[in-house]
Design a protein around this motif. Structure first.
Motif, mmCIF file in Angstrom:
data_model
loop_
_atom_site.group_PDB
_atom_site.id
_atom_site.type_symbol
_atom_site.label_atom_id
_atom_site.label_comp_id
_atom_site.label_asym_id
_atom_site.label_seq_id
_atom_site.Cartn_x
_atom_site.Cartn_y
_atom_site.Cartn_z
ATOM 1 N N VAL A 199 30.045 92.610 27.371
ATOM 2 C CA VAL A 199 30.161 91.172 27.566
ATOM 3 C C VAL A 199 30.117 90.551 26.224
ATOM 4 N N LYS A 200 30.820 89.480 25.739
ATOM 5 C CA LYS A 200 30.604 88.915 24.719
ATOM 6 C C LYS A 200 30.738 87.420 25.014
ATOM 7 N N PRO A 201 29.260 86.882 24.960
ATOM 8 C CA PRO A 201 28.943 85.788 25.575
ATOM 9 C C PRO A 201 29.189 84.578 24.550
ATOM 10 N N ARG A 202 29.538 83.487 25.052
ATOM 11 C CA ARG A 202 29.723 82.239 24.019
ATOM 12 C C ARG A 202 28.481 81.933 23.643
ATOM 13 N N ARG A 203 27.187 81.902 24.063
ATOM 14 C CA ARG A 203 25.855 81.548 23.882
ATOM 15 C C ARG A 203 25.123 82.780 23.522
ATOM 16 N N SER A 204 24.270 82.806 22.540
ATOM 17 C CA SER A 204 23.383 84.008 22.463
ATOM 18 C C SER A 204 22.277 84.327 23.639
ATOM 19 N N ILE A 205 22.355 85.642 23.966
ATOM 20 C CA ILE A 205 21.361 85.967 24.933
ATOM 21 C C ILE A 205 20.171 86.706 24.187
ATOM 22 N N VAL A 206 18.740 86.264 24.486
ATOM 23 C CA VAL A 206 18.048 86.828 24.007
ATOM 24 C C VAL A 206 16.930 87.296 24.879
ATOM 25 N N MET A 207 16.500 88.761 24.767
ATOM 26 C CA MET A 207 15.473 89.293 25.688
ATOM 27 C C MET A 207 14.138 89.375 24.984
ATOM 28 N N LEU A 208 13.144 88.989 25.514
ATOM 29 C CA LEU A 208 11.986 89.053 25.104
ATOM 30 C C LEU A 208 10.975 89.865 25.902
ATOM 31 N N GLY A 209 10.368 91.088 25.477
ATOM 32 C CA GLY A 209 9.479 91.737 26.091
ATOM 33 C C GLY A 209 8.078 91.467 25.552
ATOM 34 N N PHE A 210 7.273 90.907 26.047
ATOM 35 C CA PHE A 210 5.999 90.045 25.471
ATOM 36 C C PHE A 210 4.698 91.248 25.477
ATOM 37 N N ALA A 211 4.025 91.486 24.616
ATOM 38 C CA ALA A 211 2.913 91.982 24.409
ATOM 39 C C ALA A 211 1.726 91.107 24.853
ATOM 40 N N GLY A 212 0.545 91.717 24.885
ATOM 41 C CA GLY A 212 -0.702 90.885 25.252
ATOM 42 C C GLY A 212 -0.846 89.700 26.103
ATOM 43 N N GLU A 213 0.106 89.815 27.260
ATOM 44 C CA GLU A 213 0.328 88.859 28.312
ATOM 45 C C GLU A 213 -1.287 88.644 29.059
ATOM 46 N N GLU A 214 -1.974 89.874 29.309
ATOM 47 C CA GLU A 214 -3.074 89.667 30.065
ATOM 48 C C GLU A 214 -4.228 89.138 29.141
ATOM 49 N N LEU A 215 -4.071 89.236 27.926
ATOM 50 C CA LEU A 215 -5.072 88.686 26.730
ATOM 51 C C LEU A 215 -4.984 87.533 26.658
ATOM 52 N N GLY A 216 -4.293 86.651 27.452
ATOM 53 C CA GLY A 216 -3.893 85.094 27.249
ATOM 54 C C GLY A 216 -2.723 84.864 26.684
ATOM 55 N N LEU A 217 -1.539 85.323 27.013
ATOM 56 C CA LEU A 217 -0.048 84.991 26.645
ATOM 57 C C LEU A 217 0.036 85.301 24.911
ATOM 58 N N LYS A 218 -0.681 86.088 24.445
ATOM 59 C CA LYS A 218 -0.663 86.406 23.137
ATOM 60 C C LYS A 218 0.737 86.626 22.420
ATOM 61 N N GLY A 219 1.455 87.510 23.040
ATOM 62 C CA GLY A 219 2.927 87.629 22.912
ATOM 63 C C GLY A 219 3.704 86.573 22.770
ATOM 64 N N ALA A 220 3.755 85.779 23.550
ATOM 65 C CA ALA A 220 4.375 84.390 23.769
ATOM 66 C C ALA A 220 4.029 83.439 22.787
ATOM 67 N N GLU A 221 2.698 83.378 22.614
ATOM 68 C CA GLU A 221 2.160 82.474 21.457
ATOM 69 C C GLU A 221 2.854 82.852 20.262
ATOM 70 N N ALA A 222 2.934 84.163 19.713
ATOM 71 C CA ALA A 222 3.089 84.656 18.396
ATOM 72 C C ALA A 222 4.753 84.481 18.231
ATOM 73 N N TYR A 223 5.447 84.450 19.528
ATOM 74 C CA TYR A 223 6.890 84.424 19.548
ATOM 75 C C TYR A 223 6.972 82.941 19.243
ATOM 76 N N THR A 224 6.575 81.995 19.902
ATOM 77 C CA THR A 224 6.982 80.585 19.456
ATOM 78 C C THR A 224 6.337 80.198 18.135
ATOM 79 N N ALA A 225 5.204 80.909 17.518
ATOM 80 C CA ALA A 225 4.969 80.405 16.327
ATOM 81 C C ALA A 225 6.007 80.992 15.223
#
Ligand SMILES: [Zn+2]
Length: 359
Positions: free
Chosen positions: A303-329
């Motif tokens: 596949v050569k998509p027109r838009r970028s496709i990003v996969m996020l495998g988060f760490a620390g979700e059970e600790l309170g969404l730590k991985g998601a917080e780190a990514y957004t920061a």
């Protein structure tokens, strides 16, 4: 899975004029997904080989490294790359090996039990007489010598740490039993066993007295025998161990770059970490394996998509969404470019729909 695939295809083709049914790329993805699905292999490796991927464990660290390696391997022909991005730090590391326990009757009975994360293991195989803990502190003081070499039945149904669920602080009773030379404590736990966490704060303050949560039916049966004056001998072998920190934990971030609309991003996400009382197959191995498989299918289909496709495998979700917080920061400049995110979490079983949260 089918609906999820359709959703991804929809993500790629959302503004294309060709309908999904006639889109050659979409048909190629679906064909590979049907003829050579590998999602169960991914789940097998994640849950049966690495096992419970609690944040700050070797199981998590190794699983994240394996996922990154797989995605880079699959992604090479289409320019998809994956990397580990730091998401946080644990003050120390915790690992588990196997655990086993039984009642040493003429015909030994296997015990159904678990221990919370960040609780002590045994010193190898340890057998000892079962004892009921006294109800009062005074009685405990008077009988303290009797607890040497004993497994001690203590009251209170519990899934979490005996000495604190979030911060480990040795309780007086625990300290007395350690001084007496007890082998460990046993509490009743609801079935199916759902084990959570106790967390030591320092290397200097590690738990040393095993904290066993035994299936309520077996707990009650042993309690009854003790009340009738019977002698019950138990044996446990629990391989929990700690290692000094700090232990960094990472998100896995994979990017399949887009073509003319590369600055627009579609995100596929799922947390890769789990609790470690089990193998982390349901929450969230099943969720992550589908996201990983989606990326493999996109790569395999060229596949050569027109838009970028990003996969996020988060760490620390059970600790309170730590991985998601780190990514957004660390990716704040990318956030306005994200058109859509599909997240897989929560329960095993077939995908029956997509929930769109009210934001
Ligand atoms: Zn989850």
């Amino acid at each position: 899975m089918k609906k999820f695939l359709v959703a991804i295809v929809f993500g790629i083709s959302i503004y294309n004029s060709a309908s999904i049914a006639q889109d050659a790329t979409a048909l190629r993805i679906i064909a590979i997904g049907k003829s050579d699905p590998q999602v169960m292999q991914h789940l097998d490796v994640l849950s049966n080989r690495f096992g419970g991927r609690t944040t700050g464990s070797d199981a998590y660290t190794h699983a994240a490294a394996w996922v990154t390696n797989q995605l880079n391997h699959w992604g090479k022909p289409v320019g998809m790359t994956a990397e580990l991005e730091i998401a946080g730090q644990m003050s120390l590391g915790f690992n588990r090996g196997p655990w086993f326990g039984r009642i040493l009757d003429a015909s030994p009975v296997t015990l159904n039990f678990a221990t919370p994360s960040y609780s002590s293991g045994t010193k190898g195989v340890q057998a000892g007489t079962e004892m009921m803990v006294p109800v009062t502190q005074t009685e405990l003081e008077l009988r303290i010598k009797e607890f040497k070499g004993a497994w001690v039945l203590i009251p209170g149904e519990s899934a979490g740490g005996r000495d604190g669920e979030l911060i480990y602080k040795t309780k007086t009773m625990t300290q007395k039993l350690i001084e007496a030379g007890a082998l460990g404590t046993i509490q009743s736990a609801e079935e199916p066993l759902h084990i959570s966490t106790s967390a030591p704060t320092h290397w200097e303050n590690l738990p040393t007295l095993p904290d066993i949560k035994l299936a309520a039916t077996q707990y009650q049966a042993i309690q009854k025998r003790l009340q009738q004056g019977e002698k019950v001998v138990l044996e446990f072998d629990i391989r929990n161990w700690f290692y000094p920190g700090p232990v960094n934990y990472h998100n896995v971030v994979a990017t399949l770059p887009g073509a003319d609309l590369a600055d627009q991003i579609i995100v596929l996400g799922a947390h890769l970490n789990s609790f470690d009382g089990g193998t982390g197959a349901a929450d969230n191995g099943a969720g992550f394996a589908t996201v990983m498989e989606a990326m493999r299918l996109l790569a395999q289909a060229g596949v050569k998509p027109r838009r970028s496709i990003v996969m996020l495998g988060f760490a620390g979700e059970e600790l309170g969404l730590k991985g998601a917080e780190a990514y957004t920061a660390s990716h704040s400049k990318d956030l306005p470019k994200i058109l859509m995110m599909l997240n897989r979490d929560s329960a095993p079983g077939a995908i029956t729909g997509i929930t769109i949260p009210n934001m």
